[in-house]
Scaffold this motif. Structure first.
Motif, PDB file in Angstrom:
ATOM      1  N   HIS A  93       0.827  -1.200   0.000  1.00  0.00           N
ATOM      2  CA  HIS A  93       0.000   0.000   0.000  1.00  0.00           C
ATOM      3  C   HIS A  93       0.864   1.254   0.000  1.00  0.00           C
ATOM      4  O   HIS A  93       0.484   2.302  -0.523  1.00  0.00           O
ATOM      5  N   ILE A  94       2.070   1.130   0.589  1.00  0.00           N
ATOM      6  CA  ILE A  94       2.895   2.333   0.755  1.00  0.00           C
ATOM      7  C   ILE A  94       3.410   2.877  -0.578  1.00  0.00           C
ATOM      8  O   ILE A  94       3.825   4.030  -0.665  1.00  0.00           O
ATOM      9  N   LEU A  95       3.396   2.032  -1.626  1.00  0.00           N
ATOM     10  CA  LEU A  95       3.840   2.511  -2.939  1.00  0.00           C
ATOM     11  C   LEU A  95       2.648   2.829  -3.848  1.00  0.00           C
ATOM     12  O   LEU A  95       2.782   2.821  -5.079  1.00  0.00           O
ATOM     13  N   ASP A  96       1.538   3.154  -3.229  1.00  0.00           N
ATOM     14  CA  ASP A  96       0.337   3.525  -3.986  1.00  0.00           C
ATOM     15  C   ASP A  96       0.645   4.485  -5.125  1.00  0.00           C
ATOM     16  O   ASP A  96       1.252   5.532  -4.919  1.00  0.00           O
ATOM     17  N   GLY A  97       0.209   4.112  -6.300  1.00  0.00           N
ATOM     18  CA  GLY A  97       0.318   5.038  -7.431  1.00  0.00           C
ATOM     19  C   GLY A  97       1.714   5.231  -7.978  1.00  0.00           C
ATOM     20  O   GLY A  97       1.924   6.061  -8.859  1.00  0.00           O
ATOM     21  N   PHE A  98       2.686   4.463  -7.506  1.00  0.00           N
ATOM     22  CA  PHE A  98       4.072   4.698  -7.950  1.00  0.00           C
ATOM     23  C   PHE A  98       4.338   4.088  -9.331  1.00  0.00           C
ATOM     24  O   PHE A  98       4.285   2.874  -9.518  1.00  0.00           O
ATOM     25  N   LYS A  99       4.603   4.967 -10.276  1.00  0.00           N
ATOM     26  CA  LYS A  99       4.979   4.533 -11.632  1.00  0.00           C
ATOM     27  C   LYS A  99       6.413   4.970 -11.876  1.00  0.00           C
ATOM     28  O   LYS A  99       6.681   6.156 -12.066  1.00  0.00           O
ATOM     29  N   PRO A 100       7.343   4.049 -11.845  1.00  0.00           N
ATOM     30  CA  PRO A 100       8.753   4.449 -11.935  1.00  0.00           C
ATOM     31  C   PRO A 100       9.090   5.066 -13.295  1.00  0.00           C
ATOM     32  O   PRO A 100       8.572   4.610 -14.312  1.00  0.00           O
ATOM     33  N   PRO A 101       9.955   6.078 -13.284  1.00  0.00           N
ATOM     34  CA  PRO A 101      10.425   6.637 -14.554  1.00  0.00           C
ATOM     35  C   PRO A 101      11.626   5.858 -15.086  1.00  0.00           C
ATOM     36  O   PRO A 101      12.456   6.413 -15.791  1.00  0.00           O
ATOM     37  N   TYR A 102      11.729   4.591 -14.719  1.00  0.00           N
ATOM     38  CA  TYR A 102      12.880   3.777 -15.135  1.00  0.00           C
ATOM     39  C   TYR A 102      12.458   2.320 -15.225  1.00  0.00           C
ATOM     40  O   TYR A 102      11.434   1.929 -14.675  1.00  0.00           O
ATOM     41  N   GLU A 103      13.266   1.543 -15.928  1.00  0.00           N
ATOM     42  CA  GLU A 103      12.992   0.119 -16.140  1.00  0.00           C
ATOM     43  C   GLU A 103      14.081  -0.675 -15.438  1.00  0.00           C
ATOM     44  O   GLU A 103      15.265  -0.348 -15.561  1.00  0.00           O
ATOM     45  N   SER A 104      13.718  -1.693 -14.711  1.00  0.00           N
ATOM     46  CA  SER A 104      14.746  -2.504 -14.042  1.00  0.00           C
ATOM     47  C   SER A 104      15.665  -3.118 -15.102  1.00  0.00           C
ATOM     48  O   SER A 104      15.253  -3.343 -16.245  1.00  0.00           O
ATOM     49  N   GLN A 105      16.915  -3.370 -14.726  1.00  0.00           N
ATOM     50  CA  GLN A 105      17.866  -3.883 -15.711  1.00  0.00           C
ATOM     51  C   GLN A 105      17.446  -5.268 -16.210  1.00  0.00           C
ATOM     52  O   GLN A 105      17.569  -5.569 -17.399  1.00  0.00           O
ATOM     53  N   VAL A 106      16.936  -6.098 -15.313  1.00  0.00           N
ATOM     54  CA  VAL A 106      16.544  -7.456 -15.725  1.00  0.00           C
ATOM     55  C   VAL A 106      15.410  -7.402 -16.752  1.00  0.00           C
ATOM     56  O   VAL A 106      15.469  -8.068 -17.797  1.00  0.00           O
ATOM     57  N   ASP A 329       8.749   6.852   3.291  1.00  0.00           N
ATOM     58  CA  ASP A 329       8.471   7.731   4.431  1.00  0.00           C
ATOM     59  C   ASP A 329       7.376   8.745   4.129  1.00  0.00           C
ATOM     60  O   ASP A 329       7.108   9.628   4.936  1.00  0.00           O
ATOM     61  N   GLY A 330       6.767   8.638   2.965  1.00  0.00           N
ATOM     62  CA  GLY A 330       5.678   9.560   2.632  1.00  0.00           C
ATOM     63  C   GLY A 330       6.149  10.921   2.145  1.00  0.00           C
ATOM     64  O   GLY A 330       5.341  11.788   1.846  1.00  0.00           O
ATOM     65  N   VAL A 331       7.485  11.118   2.061  1.00  0.00           N
ATOM     66  CA  VAL A 331       7.984  12.445   1.692  1.00  0.00           C
ATOM     67  C   VAL A 331       7.980  12.654   0.178  1.00  0.00           C
ATOM     68  O   VAL A 331       7.530  13.683  -0.310  1.00  0.00           O
ATOM     69  N   ARG A 332       8.454  11.652  -0.578  1.00  0.00           N
ATOM     70  CA  ARG A 332       8.701  11.908  -1.995  1.00  0.00           C
ATOM     71  C   ARG A 332       7.747  11.201  -2.958  1.00  0.00           C
ATOM     72  O   ARG A 332       7.497  11.697  -4.051  1.00  0.00           O
ATOM     73  N   TYR A 333       7.265  10.005  -2.623  1.00  0.00           N
ATOM     74  CA  TYR A 333       6.403   9.262  -3.548  1.00  0.00           C
ATOM     75  C   TYR A 333       5.584   8.267  -2.737  1.00  0.00           C
ATOM     76  O   TYR A 333       5.871   8.017  -1.573  1.00  0.00           O
ATOM     77  N   GLY A 334       4.590   7.693  -3.386  1.00  0.00           N
ATOM     78  CA  GLY A 334       3.771   6.688  -2.728  1.00  0.00           C
ATOM     79  C   GLY A 334       2.797   7.313  -1.746  1.00  0.00           C
ATOM     80  O   GLY A 334       2.453   8.491  -1.835  1.00  0.00           O
ATOM     81  N   LEU A 335       2.381   6.479  -0.804  1.00  0.00           N
ATOM     82  CA  LEU A 335       1.363   6.893   0.157  1.00  0.00           C
ATOM     83  C   LEU A 335       1.880   7.974   1.113  1.00  0.00           C
ATOM     84  O   LEU A 335       3.037   7.928   1.531  1.00  0.00           O
ATOM     85  N   ARG A 336       1.016   8.956   1.425  1.00  0.00           N
ATOM     86  CA  ARG A 336       1.314   9.883   2.523  1.00  0.00           C
ATOM     87  C   ARG A 336       0.032  10.087   3.332  1.00  0.00           C
ATOM     88  O   ARG A 336      -0.983  10.487   2.786  1.00  0.00           O
TER      89      ARG A 336
END
Lengths: 492, 494
Positions: A93-106, A329-336
């Protein structure tokens, strides 16, 4: 047209090359199967449009006789892997809505080789769990059921979405990660093949971290050949990951079918644990006989520090996770969740954002690293970890590969073990040693339990000797002739 | 910690007797590097907020640190400059705590196994005194971002540009005994770092900040409880903070109280230190080795190569200036304070009168630079031109007095002294005929003074002044003196 999802990864690969059907047709077949399999709860995000676009692009290449090793092959991706622009939450839940601007290397490696992404697969929250019941998106249901019983069974964890999706033919193969058994145990619980390669073989860049010194990506696939094809594409050196190892990736598929003549298979006596079901023991004995019949020499070995592996793991992994998860920690992305001051915001956000198991491990980890406890717990655990690794080094003086059961039991019912974390942790008793020592391990389906659930055998190899693992796994697969499939009960 | 006999001058006289201050410093020096310690983002100062932030700096999920090898070299170079032990194997640890400007929730630092071990610095003090201050260790760590609290009434903002910038934390032993010694320590450390090019030493931009540990004790007695004054960002404030803090502690002790170990902040406006957090409130940082990073291994050959490439350091340069140019230790100390100054001096002094050159650089040039707020780098007078000016003095083309006049013109215009001499006709007159004529004119116009001078030889000075005036200062003073003495009948030989 027959059901395209019946083909293995290798079969589909060869058929696409021969233009028997298109990647778009194959992809649509999988998207249809996924849509019809909602009761399994394997996918948390389906990227249908993206999948079709990727398939069309692959078809263009295949049409010109071009394309990579996985061109046009639809895969499922564990939600722990960051996928650019696609929701990536590690099922928390803490990463709610997180769409990374990057692709994992794998995953980048897979797309580079032409694979098609069907979507993101469910997993235990932050990969913490052995049954895929800790996911914020709810438990994954194993396609397998006990004979004559409709009880919902767990698919193992943490890569339960990956194992269930592969077993239910909702993708050709899936990416997974393994910190203490999270690839091998779910593979064993679902009749699939899962390999955790040597630590450093696959890049951890862009994989949501659980315990950095133990986490390693690998595939779950329908058979040994498919796992070999997948790993070859996933693996490789990455200078963005300081723990990645710079050595060439062999053609693992080429080692399949090679003779076991002269190969020494070690049987560690410490893996015969108290209370282990007789059928697991019998399966292990059968495995020994199969390998002997295939020309291998069986040797008894000792891994004397095995009994300390679980406690060691459950100090090291939580310690690292308590620190790795501090960034949520709710500061930069995800759930706050707003609070009256910064500390209040932290506390409310993390209390709401993390599930019970994650909170338990963060607390354990914080405790074992605290002043006054560090030496007794974390430092001691690291010392024991060294001894566990040394056990393997000494065993490999006498043998080339080890054979063990993958898990001490078959899959269990949903909710059966959630109230007792310790019995849940015991699932990892045969797998955590491998992570602690950084070695490669593979689980191969080898039989069914008395009530009709799949059981797996584990092979543990020397560092970076995945080739031997694949060679022996293939022999095991040939001997076991595991052809059982779950009855399709979930289709709506 | 070194055993030192307490110096009377350093002691603070309390109500109940003398007290000795014991000081140790932790200096945070930003590594001069284009990129951050574990990410490729720019480490430049002064950019718009949050424009120099990589995925790693913002601690996005799955991001991993990769060590910047250049920063490692810079740390090794600094260690060598501090004559310190270089540890070929060091370990990065995580220092865990929550703060909005710390995106990872931990700072990557070095705790148990720093890259640099014990070393020392010679500090230069008033009256030519010097002391050795021990270095305990130097380690590499990441800087945090910056919290900004004044953009809105109820919310704070965070600028992550600094997040992940490489710092060297340089920890001294508690070897200093006065505010002056602490100031001299930071001054000298800053000089060494600037010589090495490993930190620009810019305290205003925060490239160099000091945490000062202060305790007091009876002279030579057992150590007292210390307080740490955090993040003092100028050498002057370091002195003020120490003076205040030492007196505060003495006052408490003399009233029968005891010192609480705590972290304090210096408020430059009020000139006092204030409690920030007590020992009980201190964080438990839960240090453990960062599993994302392998132990940092360096090879001796690389250390040797860095050692071979080290520039001449201030102490060596000072010794050489004394030996090679015959300078006083004081002048040499002043000149080596900045490498650019020493280089300037050497360019001026090479092949010339070294003492004269030293006077011109340290008195005239420094005086003008200070007055005008220039630095040696922005000096309008180049070393080449100042050298030429000294040549003009030495070959008697101009007098020392005229030289000062020319210097002022050079400072204003950046001009070549030889050209100024020609253009303004300032060449010294050494033609005895012309000087004799000028003297004769002055004598003829002042017969009464001539009579008086015979009684009172010191009046000759008045005649010199008149002659110089009538020649616009261009007459060679020595020649004027000789001829006057003869004409006035004052010469020693008759």
């Amino acid at each position: 047209m027959t059901d395209l999802t019946k083909l293995t990864l290798a079969g589909a690969r060869d058929a696409l090359k021969k233009k028997e059907f298109t990647s778009l047709e194959l992809t649509d077949a999988y998207l249809g199967a996924i849509e019809a399999a909602t009761p399994l709860n394997t996918y948390v995000t389906v990227t249908a449009d993206q999948a079709r676009e990727m398939a069309k692009a692959s078809d263009l290449k295949l049409g010109k006789g071009q394309g990579g090793a996985l061109e046009g092959l639809p895969l499922g991706i564990k939600d722990l892997f960051a996928t650019k622009g696609v929701l990536t939450t590690a099922c928390s839940h803490i990463l709610d809505g997180f769409k990374p601007p990057y692709e994992s290397q794998v995953t980048q490696n897979l797309w580079h080789d032409g694979a098609v992404m069907l979507g993101k697969l469910n997993n235990d929250e932050f990969a913490m769990g052995s049954s895929n019941e800790t996911s914020f998106y709810g438990p994954v249901v194993n396609p397998w059921r006990r004979n004559g019983d409709t009880t919902k069974i767990v698919p193992g964890g943490s890569s339960g979405g990956s194992s269930a999706a592969v077993a239910a033919k909702l993708c050709l193969a899936a990416t997974a990660t393994d910190t203490g058994g999270s690839i091998r145990q779910p593979a064993a619980f679902t009749g699939t093949v899962g390999i955790k390669p040597t630590y450093g073989r696959c890049s951890r860049w862009g994989v949501v971290a659980f315990a950095s010194s133990l986490d390693q990506a690998g595939p779950i696939a329908r058979d040994v050949r498919d796992a070999a094809i997948m790993l070859r594409s996933m693996a490789g050196y990455d200078d963005k990951d300081s723990t990645s190892v710079d050595r060439p990736v062999p053609d693992y598929e080429a080692s399949l079918g090679q003779s076991l003549k002269g190969l020494r298979v070690g049987i560690p006596k410490e893996y015969r644990v108290d209370g282990m079901p007789a059928e697991i023991d019998a399966l292990w004995t059968r495995g020994i006989e199969w390998l002997k019949a295939a020309g291998a020499e069986i040797v008894d070995v000792s891994l004397p520090h095995t009994k300390y592996a679980l406690p060691t793991y459950y100090i090291v992994a939580p310690a690292e996770c308590s620190s790795n998860l501090a960034r949520y920690d709710g500061v930069r992305y995800g759930l706050r969740v707003p609070g009256k001051d910064i500390t209040d915001m932290y506390e409310k956000t993390r209390a709401a954002g993390f599930g019970t198991e994650v909170r338990r491990r963060v607390l354990i980890g914080t405790y074992v690293l605290s002043a006054g406890y560090y030496d007794a717990y974390y430092l001691k655990a690291q010392q024991v970890r060294t001894l566990i690794a040394r056990d393997f080094t000494e065993a490999y003086a006498k043998c080339d590969v080890l054979l063990t059961p993958t898990a001490p039991s078959a899959a269990f019912g949903i909710g059966e073990k959630t109230a007792d974390p310790l019995s849940m942790y015991l699932n990892d008793v045969f797998t955590v040693t491998v992570n602690l020592a950084g070695l490669p391990g593979i689980s191969v389906p080898a039989g069914l339990s008395s009530d009709g659930l799949p059981l797996g055998l584990q092979l543990i190899g020397k560092t970076f000797d995945e080739e031997t693992l694949f060679r022996v796994a293939y022999a095991l697969e040939e001997a076991a002739q595991f052809k059982a499939e779950p009855a399709v009960w979930w289709r709506s | 910690m070194r055993n030192r006999e307490p110096r009377n001058e350093d002691l603070i006289k309390g109500m109940t007797g003398d007290w000795e201050i014991v000081l140790g410093l932790e200096v945070h020096a930003q590594v001069t590097s284009n990129a951050k310690l574990f990410s490729g983002a720019s480490a430049a100062f002064g950019a718009e907020p949050n424009t120099q932030v990589s995925l790693v700096d913002a601690a996005l999920p799955g991001m991993l640190p990769v060590i910047n090898r250049y920063c490692v070299e810079q740390a090794v170079k600094t260690g060598l400059g501090l004559k310190a032990q270089i540890n070929l194997r060091s370990i990065f640890d995580r220092k865990n705590y929550f703060y909005p400007d710390l995106p990872q929730g931990y700072q990557i630092s070095q705790f148990k196994h720093p890259i640099v071990g014990e070393g020392e610095i010679v500090i230069d003090l008033a009256g030519g005194r010097s002391e050795i201050v021990g270095i305990e260790r130097l380690h590499l760590e990441q800087d945090a971002g910056k919290s900004i609290h004044d953009l809105g009434p109820s919310v704070s903002h965070v600028d992550l540009n600094r997040s992940g910038v490489a710092l060297m934390e340089i920890v001294s032993k508690p070897d200093m005994r006065s505010a002056d010694e602490a100031k001299a320590y930071v001054t000298k450390l800053r000089t060494i770092l600037r010589y090495l090019g490993t930190c620009d030493g810019n305290m205003e931009e925060g490239s160099l900040r000091a945490d000062v540990n202060v305790s007091v004790r009876r002279p030579g007695g057992p150590l007292g409880t210390r307080c740490e004054i955090k993040n003092v960002n100028s050498i002057r404030f370091i002195g003020q903070a120490i003076e205040y803090e030492a007196r505060r502690q003495i006052e408490i002790l003399e009233e029968g109280g005891k010192i609480n170990q705590e972290t304090r902040l210096f408020d430059p406006k009020a000139g006092e230190t204030r409690s920030m957090r007590s020992k009980e409130e201190a964080h438990d940082y839960r240090y453990f080795p960062d599993p994302d990073l392998l132990p940092l291994e360096i090879v001796q050959a690389d250390v040797d190569a860095i050692k071979a490439s080290l520039p001449e350091l201030p102490d060596d340069k000072k010794a050489r200036l004394i030996a090679e140019y015959g300078l006083s230790p004081y002048d040499a100390t002043v000149l080596v304070g900045e490498k650019a100054t020493a280089d300037f001096y050497e360019a001026v002094a090479k092949g010339r009168d070294a003492k004269l050159a030293s006077n011109w650089v340290t008195v005239e040039l420094f005086g003008a630079l200070n007055r005008e707020g220039h630095s040696i780098e922005t000096s309008p007078v180049s070393a080449e031109h100042l050298g030429k000016l000294i040549d003009l003095i030495s070959d008697n083309t101009i007098s020392g007095r005229i030289a000062k006049q020319i210097f002022e013109s050079m400072y204003k215009t950046g001009g070549d002294p030889a050209e100024i001499v020609e253009k303004e006709g300032l060449r010294q007159v050494t033609d005895t005929g012309a000087i004799e004529a000028a003297i004769d004119a002055v004598i003829a116009a002042n017969p009464d003074k001539v009579a008086q001078a015979k009684e009172k030889p010191s009046l000759a000075g008045w005649f010199v002044g008149q002659v110089m005036k009538s020649t616009s200062g261009k007459a060679n003073p020595q020649v004027v003196n000789e001829i006057l003495a003869r004409k006035l009948g004052l010469s020693s030989d008759g």
